[in-house]
Design a protein around this motif. Structure first.
Motif, short mmCIF file in Angstrom:
data_model
loop_
_atom_site.label_atom_id
_atom_site.label_comp_id
_atom_site.label_asym_id
_atom_site.label_seq_id
_atom_site.Cartn_x
_atom_site.Cartn_y
_atom_site.Cartn_z
N PHE A 55 0.79 -1.23 0.00
CA PHE A 55 0.00 0.00 0.00
C PHE A 55 0.82 1.29 0.00
CE2 PHE A 55 1.13 1.70 4.02
CZ PHE A 55 1.84 0.64 4.53
N SER A 57 2.52 4.71 -0.14
CA SER A 57 2.48 5.75 -1.17
C SER A 57 3.81 6.50 -1.27
CB SER A 57 1.40 6.77 -0.80
OG SER A 57 1.78 7.42 0.42
N ARG A 59 4.46 8.85 0.96
CA ARG A 59 4.26 10.20 1.49
C ARG A 59 5.08 10.44 2.77
NH1 ARG A 59 -1.48 12.85 3.28
NH2 ARG A 59 -0.58 13.95 5.04
N ALA A 172 11.93 4.34 6.08
CA ALA A 172 10.46 4.41 6.05
C ALA A 172 9.85 3.58 4.92
CB ALA A 172 10.02 5.86 5.91
N ALA A 173 10.69 3.02 4.04
CA ALA A 173 10.13 2.22 2.93
C ALA A 173 9.43 0.99 3.48
CB ALA A 173 11.24 1.81 1.97
N ALA A 174 8.35 0.59 2.82
CA ALA A 174 7.63 -0.63 3.21
C ALA A 174 8.15 -1.77 2.34
CB ALA A 174 6.14 -0.45 3.02
N ASP A 177 8.22 -8.63 2.85
CA ASP A 177 8.84 -9.69 3.65
C ASP A 177 8.98 -10.97 2.85
OD1 ASP A 177 9.28 -8.43 6.08
OD2 ASP A 177 7.19 -8.66 6.69
N LYS A 206 16.28 -9.68 6.38
CA LYS A 206 16.14 -8.32 6.93
C LYS A 206 17.48 -7.59 6.78
CE LYS A 206 11.89 -8.33 8.74
NZ LYS A 206 10.83 -7.48 8.25
N LYS A 225 8.09 0.52 11.95
CA LYS A 225 7.35 -0.73 12.14
C LYS A 225 5.88 -0.45 11.89
CE LYS A 225 8.24 -4.36 13.42
NZ LYS A 225 8.32 -5.54 12.50
N ARG A 258 -1.14 8.79 9.71
CA ARG A 258 -0.97 10.21 9.38
C ARG A 258 -1.11 11.12 10.60
NH1 ARG A 258 1.24 8.93 5.26
NH2 ARG A 258 0.12 8.10 3.49
C1 9Z3 Z 1 6.26 2.56 7.67
O1 9Z3 Z 1 5.81 2.08 8.67
C2 9Z3 Z 1 5.78 3.90 7.11
O2 9Z3 Z 1 5.43 4.77 8.13
C3 9Z3 Z 1 4.55 3.71 6.14
C4 9Z3 Z 1 4.19 5.07 5.55
C5 9Z3 Z 1 4.92 2.74 5.02
C6 9Z3 Z 1 3.36 3.18 6.92
P1 9Z3 Z 1 3.14 5.91 3.31
O3 9Z3 Z 1 4.32 5.49 2.46
O4 9Z3 Z 1 3.14 4.98 4.64
O5 9Z3 Z 1 3.22 7.35 3.75
O6 9Z3 Z 1 1.83 5.60 2.60
N1 9Z3 Z 1 7.28 1.95 6.99
C7 9Z3 Z 1 7.88 0.69 7.33
C8 9Z3 Z 1 6.97 -0.46 7.11
C9 9Z3 Z 1 7.68 -1.79 7.19
O7 9Z3 Z 1 7.53 -2.53 6.27
N2 9Z3 Z 1 8.43 -2.09 8.23
C10 9Z3 Z 1 8.97 -3.42 8.45
C11 9Z3 Z 1 8.00 -4.18 9.32
O8 9Z3 Z 1 7.05 -3.61 9.86
C12 9Z3 Z 1 10.24 -3.33 9.25
S1 9Z3 Z 1 11.59 -2.75 8.36
O9 9Z3 Z 1 8.22 -5.41 9.52
#
Ligand code: 9Z3
Length: 312
Positions: A55, A57, A59, A172-174, A177, A206, A225, A258
């Motif tokens: 998902f 974006s 942002r 911050a990249a998603a 996994d 990771k 996270k 947000r």
């Molecule tokens: C985030 O948690 C970011 O804050 C978001 C931002 C992706 C939620 P947007 O791009 O959203 O503004 O729409 N990023 C990390 C997410 C992630 O995949 N983390 C891994 C996890 O949770 C750890 S590296 O396992």
């Protein structure tokens, strides 16, 4: 491909470019942040028609990069192609509102002008972008696939390693996994006549582990996270800190990302939120996240000589 292979010529070139740029930032007395941003795309076929997406974006990453530049950092922006880009997000969205905002002034050399009244944020954004560009404070690096992201993260991390504790990693990249190794991927488009699709995906290694241990061991590292269940959020953040031994986890829940985040360290936990008033004023949560992390980074840098002395 998600396995980390030896660097490609393109990654080696990015490492060289980031290293040279970081040296200039350092000579100017600036700290540097590597901001990763956007989601990763994982192909299901070698000649890929279908992908596993997420998902994100971009942002969060773009808004944070703007704030970090404003706070005096040089920012290397490692982002998914076509995800939200710093300051460009003030432009009208692609489509009819963009076309409607632009006018052609006819004449021997036709000019395109924009209706800035319709987009009040556009002029300050363009001015801030121009300043960042003139000061060489933003270095964009683009990825599309997961394998490309992993390779470029390694390249950029190695390039920033000489900066020691003045380098911040803001991850911050998603990142997916799961992926399908090249050796297990069908070459051609998966056929629907073969019936319902079952796929088994492997775990993506990771990158926090080699980042913290090998690529940039002195840097200030912040991971993000994401969860959808708020009740497990802080525990998961703590587990990540224990496992990877980095400095900060910014934990967020999908629906409230947000307006609210938890900043978790090994010995603290702090919620940052936007009030209703701040929301109506258009304040963004990234303003609070960046200002909080900037002070934590300062404290981290001040402690480093002491820590190193202790080790010696
Ligand atoms: C985030 O948690 C970011 O804050 C978001 C931002 C992706 C939620 P947007 O791009 O959203 O503004 O729409 N990023 C990390 C997410 C992630 O995949 N983390 C891994 C996890 O949770 C750890 S590296 O396992």
């Amino acid at each position: 491909m998600a396995e980390l292979l030896p660097p490609t010529p393109a990654e080696t070139e990015v490492e060289r470019r980031v290293r040279a740029w970081a040296e200039v930032q350092r000579a100017r007395g600036k700290r540097v942040a590597l901001v990763t941003s956007g989601g990763t795309q994982v192909p299901l076929e070698a000649r890929a028609v279908r992908f596993l997406e997420n998902f994100s974006s971009g942002r969060r990453g773009a808004a944070s990069a703007e704030r970090l530049v404003q706070a005096g950092y040089g920012v290397c922006f490692l982002h998914r192609a076509r995800s939200v880009f710093p300051w460009a997000r003030a432009l009208p969205p692609y489509g009819s509102s963009l076309l409607d905002a632009l006018r052609v002034e006819a004449g021997p050399a036709p000019r395109v002008t924009a209706d800035v009244d319709a987009f009040p944020g556009l002029v300050p954004a363009l001015q801030a972008y121009r300043r960042a560009k003139d000061e060489d404070a933003l270095l964009p690096v683009e990825f599309s696939g997961l394998g490309e992201y992993l390779g470029l993260l390694r390249a950029a991390a190695r390039a920033l390693s000489p900066l020691g504790s003045s380098a911040m990693f803001y991850l911050a990249a998603a990142v997916s996994d799961f992926y399908i190794p090249a050796s297990e991927m069908p070459e051609h488009k998966i056929q629907s006549v073969d019936g319902p699709l079952q796929i088994t995906m492997k775990m993506v290694p990771k990158m926090l582990s080699p980042l913290v241990k090998e690529w940039a061991p002195e840097a200030f590292v912040i991971s993000f996270k994401l969860e959808t269940n708020p009740s497990i959020l802080v525990d998961k953040a703590r587990q990540a800190l224990e496992k990877y031994r980095h400095q900060v986890v910014v934990a967020n829940v999908l629906d409230s990302r947000r307006t609210s985040v938890m900043v978790v360290t090994r010995d603290s936990e702090m919620q940052l939120s936007l009030s209703d008033e701040e929301l109506t004023q258009g304040v963004e949560i990234e303003e609070k996240i960046v200002s909080h992390l900037e002070s934590r980074h300062t404290a981290f840098m001040e402690k480093q000589p002491l820590i190193r002395k202790k080790v010696i």
